[in-house]
Design a protein around this motif. Structure first.
Motif, short mmCIF file in Angstrom:
data_model
loop_
_atom_site.label_atom_id
_atom_site.label_comp_id
_atom_site.label_asym_id
_atom_site.label_seq_id
_atom_site.Cartn_x
_atom_site.Cartn_y
_atom_site.Cartn_z
N PRO A 179 0.96 -0.99 0.02
CA PRO A 179 -0.04 -0.10 -0.12
C PRO A 179 1.00 1.07 -0.03
O PRO A 179 1.56 1.28 0.80
N SER A 180 0.61 2.18 -0.87
CA SER A 180 1.31 3.33 -1.15
C SER A 180 0.43 4.58 -1.39
O SER A 180 -0.51 4.24 -1.92
N ALA A 181 0.73 5.94 -1.68
CA ALA A 181 0.17 6.88 -1.95
C ALA A 181 0.41 7.28 -3.34
O ALA A 181 0.33 8.25 -3.98
N ALA A 182 0.79 6.37 -4.30
CA ALA A 182 1.49 6.52 -5.83
C ALA A 182 0.29 6.91 -6.27
O ALA A 182 -0.72 6.28 -6.26
N GLN A 183 0.44 7.71 -7.36
CA GLN A 183 -0.49 8.00 -8.40
C GLN A 183 -0.67 6.78 -9.22
O GLN A 183 -1.67 6.48 -9.99
#
Length: 265
Positions: A179-183
């Protein structure tokens, strides 16, 4: 009415650049080159955002790096590029080669190369670099699955990119998606290059897979080549079917006789 934190950070970054006298980019997206891919992405990759690139396996790490450098060239044709690289990658694949970088189309004179001892140092240097609005692209390369690179760390980097307007590309080798905040999130593996005229070396080739996109775009593969002359990716035509091997005399191999059907039971 609630304003998303990423949107608010992007607005603050735009205002800050206007106050410094810098005009925002003419397009909020980075065109990759292939029309079908750009159209699917709504114009290309979003600027001022975090994008992740995963090597399909450690052996494909150099290909993931090459694809990331191509993205950097598309996002920042003339602005400085900060490349932050964990030393473990140098030990596995060797240090970046200036002539090879120039052959891709990137002038080494506008490249700032940072070698960091571990993932924590990469993250710290990346956060500092991405906050500088004078930088065109920050390319961060990390080995493995460090604990420091969690969802919170990716959110900090994403917010910093939105505030400064800098595009951030994080390349991961020997790691698995988390899980990450990458676009967007991509996977890259190497393809065999097609030889050029007169047996000259062919263009760098990649099989690129879109794993995740915040706009909900479904997963899909693209075989692509990097056009060094025009500094863009172009879609590579895939073979329509598997080709059967031919014997040495050029005659077609005989077909094996079909086995008769037998009722079972």
């Amino acid at each position: 009415m609630t304003v998303h934190r990423d949107t608010l950070a992007a607005l603050k970054g735009t205002l800050a650049r206007l106050e410094r006298g810098a005009m925002p980019s003419a397009s909020p997206h980075v065109s990759l080159g292939p029309p079908g891919l750009d159209a699917l992405l709504g114009g290309g990759l979003a600027r001022a955002a975090l994008h992740e690139i995963f090597a399909a396996s450690p052996a494909h790490g150099p290909s993931a790096t090459g694809f990331a450098l191509g993205l950097a060239l598309r996002a920042a044709p003339s602005a400085p590029v900060v490349w932050i690289r964990q030393r473990m990658l140098d030990q596995e694949f060797g240090r970046p080669y200036g002539h090879g970088i120039a052959a891709l189309g990137l002038d080494p004179g506008r490249l700032v190369l940072v070698r960091a001892r571990d993932a924590e140092a990469v993250l710290k240097a990346t956060h500092d670099a991405v906050r500088c609005g004078a930088v065109g692209v920050v390319l961060a390369e990390i080995w493995g699955m460090p604990r420091a690179l969690d969802l919170t760390a990716s959110r900090r980097l994403s917010l910093a990119a939105a505030a400064s307007g800098v595009t951030l590309v994080a390349t991961r080798t020997a790691g698995v998606p988390a899980p990450s905040a990458a676009q967007s999130r991509w996977q890259v593996r190497a393809l065999v290059s097609e030889a050029g005229e007169g047996g000259l070396p062919g263009l760098p080739a990649f099989l690129v897979t879109l794993l995740r996109h915040r706009a909900g775009i479904p997963q899909r593969d693209w075989p692509m080549e990097w056009d060094r002359e025009h500094r863009r990716f172009r879609e590579r035509a895939a073979l329509p079917r598997r080709l059967d091997a031919l014997p040495g005399d050029g005659a077609a191999a005989p077909q094996a006789p079909a086995l008769p059907l037998r009722r079972a039971g």
